[in-house]
Motif scaffolding. Structure first.
Motif, mmCIF file in Angstrom:
data_model
loop_
_atom_site.group_PDB
_atom_site.id
_atom_site.type_symbol
_atom_site.label_atom_id
_atom_site.label_comp_id
_atom_site.label_asym_id
_atom_site.label_seq_id
_atom_site.Cartn_x
_atom_site.Cartn_y
_atom_site.Cartn_z
ATOM 1 N N VAL A 1 -2.999 4.775 2.256
ATOM 2 C CA VAL A 1 -3.255 4.640 3.688
ATOM 3 C C VAL A 1 -3.854 5.926 4.237
ATOM 4 O O VAL A 1 -4.823 5.908 4.989
ATOM 5 C CB VAL A 1 -1.960 4.259 4.452
ATOM 6 C CG1 VAL A 1 -2.163 4.355 5.953
ATOM 7 C CG2 VAL A 1 -1.507 2.861 4.051
ATOM 8 N N ARG A 2 -3.308 7.057 3.852
ATOM 9 C CA ARG A 2 -3.746 8.343 4.378
ATOM 10 C C ARG A 2 -5.154 8.724 3.916
ATOM 11 O O ARG A 2 -5.956 9.226 4.697
ATOM 12 C CB ARG A 2 -2.761 9.432 3.978
ATOM 13 C CG ARG A 2 -3.073 10.788 4.605
ATOM 14 C CD ARG A 2 -1.998 11.830 4.339
ATOM 15 N NE ARG A 2 -0.748 11.445 4.995
ATOM 16 C CZ ARG A 2 0.397 11.205 4.341
ATOM 17 N NH1 ARG A 2 0.460 11.326 3.054
ATOM 18 N NH2 ARG A 2 1.467 10.854 5.008
ATOM 19 N N TYR A 3 -5.483 8.483 2.641
ATOM 20 C CA TYR A 3 -6.726 9.016 2.092
ATOM 21 C C TYR A 3 -7.820 7.995 1.781
ATOM 22 O O TYR A 3 -8.966 8.374 1.596
ATOM 23 C CB TYR A 3 -6.440 9.822 0.821
ATOM 24 C CG TYR A 3 -5.549 11.003 1.080
ATOM 25 C CD1 TYR A 3 -6.003 12.094 1.809
ATOM 26 C CD2 TYR A 3 -4.238 11.018 0.624
ATOM 27 C CE1 TYR A 3 -5.172 13.186 2.067
ATOM 28 C CE2 TYR A 3 -3.400 12.100 0.870
ATOM 29 C CZ TYR A 3 -3.881 13.181 1.584
ATOM 30 O OH TYR A 3 -3.063 14.246 1.840
ATOM 31 N N MET B 1 0.841 -1.178 0.000
ATOM 32 C CA MET B 1 0.000 0.000 0.000
ATOM 33 C C MET B 1 0.881 1.234 0.000
ATOM 34 O O MET B 1 1.873 1.281 0.705
ATOM 35 C CB MET B 1 -0.880 0.048 1.249
ATOM 36 C CG MET B 1 -1.995 -0.946 1.282
ATOM 37 S SD MET B 1 -3.010 -0.710 2.750
ATOM 38 C CE MET B 1 -2.771 -2.312 3.487
ATOM 39 N N SER B 2 0.461 2.209 -0.727
ATOM 40 C CA SER B 2 1.209 3.463 -0.732
ATOM 41 C C SER B 2 0.805 4.296 0.481
ATOM 42 O O SER B 2 -0.272 4.126 1.045
ATOM 43 C CB SER B 2 0.913 4.252 -2.011
ATOM 44 O OG SER B 2 -0.428 4.729 -1.994
ATOM 45 N N GLU B 3 1.681 5.226 0.870
ATOM 46 C CA GLU B 3 1.372 6.142 1.968
ATOM 47 C C GLU B 3 0.106 6.935 1.647
ATOM 48 O O GLU B 3 -0.722 7.170 2.517
ATOM 49 C CB GLU B 3 2.537 7.108 2.198
ATOM 50 C CG GLU B 3 3.736 6.483 2.869
ATOM 51 C CD GLU B 3 3.549 6.325 4.368
ATOM 52 O OE1 GLU B 3 2.664 6.971 4.951
ATOM 53 O OE2 GLU B 3 4.309 5.541 4.961
ATOM 54 N N GLN B 4 -0.038 7.328 0.394
ATOM 55 C CA GLN B 4 -1.207 8.104 -0.021
ATOM 56 C C GLN B 4 -2.489 7.280 0.134
ATOM 57 O O GLN B 4 -3.501 7.780 0.619
ATOM 58 C CB GLN B 4 -1.056 8.560 -1.468
ATOM 59 C CG GLN B 4 -2.193 9.451 -1.917
ATOM 60 C CD GLN B 4 -1.948 10.050 -3.288
ATOM 61 O OE1 GLN B 4 -0.897 9.865 -3.885
ATOM 62 N NE2 GLN B 4 -2.923 10.759 -3.791
ATOM 63 N N LYS C 1 -11.638 4.869 4.631
ATOM 64 C CA LYS C 1 -12.802 5.557 4.091
ATOM 65 C C LYS C 1 -13.914 4.529 3.831
ATOM 66 O O LYS C 1 -13.712 3.549 3.118
ATOM 67 C CB LYS C 1 -12.427 6.264 2.787
ATOM 68 C CG LYS C 1 -13.436 7.260 2.322
ATOM 69 C CD LYS C 1 -12.868 8.070 1.171
ATOM 70 C CE LYS C 1 -13.845 9.153 0.790
ATOM 71 N NZ LYS C 1 -13.307 9.934 -0.354
ATOM 72 N N PRO C 2 -15.094 4.737 4.439
ATOM 73 C CA PRO C 2 -16.164 3.739 4.276
ATOM 74 C C PRO C 2 -16.720 3.695 2.851
ATOM 75 O O PRO C 2 -16.740 4.705 2.152
ATOM 76 C CB PRO C 2 -17.231 4.208 5.264
ATOM 77 C CG PRO C 2 -16.991 5.663 5.440
ATOM 78 C CD PRO C 2 -15.512 5.862 5.262
ATOM 79 N N PHE C 3 -17.138 2.510 2.471
ATOM 80 C CA PHE C 3 -17.809 2.236 1.199
ATOM 81 C C PHE C 3 -16.922 2.435 -0.018
ATOM 82 O O PHE C 3 -17.404 2.648 -1.119
ATOM 83 C CB PHE C 3 -19.110 3.036 1.076
ATOM 84 C CG PHE C 3 -20.010 2.843 2.265
ATOM 85 C CD1 PHE C 3 -20.563 1.600 2.523
ATOM 86 C CD2 PHE C 3 -20.251 3.872 3.145
ATOM 87 C CE1 PHE C 3 -21.361 1.393 3.635
ATOM 88 C CE2 PHE C 3 -21.051 3.687 4.263
ATOM 89 C CZ PHE C 3 -21.610 2.431 4.505
ATOM 90 N N GLU C 4 -15.621 2.336 0.158
ATOM 91 C CA GLU C 4 -14.682 2.314 -0.958
ATOM 92 C C GLU C 4 -13.860 1.050 -0.818
ATOM 93 O O GLU C 4 -13.317 0.762 0.233
ATOM 94 C CB GLU C 4 -13.764 3.536 -0.934
ATOM 95 C CG GLU C 4 -14.457 4.798 -1.354
ATOM 96 C CD GLU C 4 -13.474 5.890 -1.733
ATOM 97 O OE1 GLU C 4 -12.285 5.605 -1.971
ATOM 98 O OE2 GLU C 4 -13.922 7.044 -1.791
#
Length: 75
Positions: free
Chosen positions: A6-8, A1-4, A12-15
């Motif tokens: 993980v961060r964004y 996983m990229s840091e981006q 996040k629900p439903f994604e």
């Protein structure tokens, strides 16, 4: 996983990255751990691996009432 990711996106629900996924697994896990007074820490190195750490507060029976936790044999 990229840091981006993980961060964004990770919590996040439903994604979901899966075609059959609902995207609520990590979100629900994080919310439950937060309810317990803890947190989920994520360390990632893209193409190498990801470490998830669940940190929970120490359970002390004498303080269970403050948290709304029923203690067997303690009313």
């Amino acid at each position: 996983m990229s840091e981006q990711f993980v961060r964004y996106q990770l919590f996040k629900p439903f994604e979901s990255t899966k075609s059959t996924g609902m995207g609520i697994g990590t979100y629900e896990a994080r919310e439950y751990v937060r309810e317990l007074g803890g947190r989920i820490e994520v360390e990632t190195r893209e193409a190498q691996g990801t470490l998830f750490r669940v940190v929970l507060p120490l359970y002390v029976p004498e303080r269970a009432g403050e948290l709304g936790v029923a203690v067997e044999g303690h009313g």
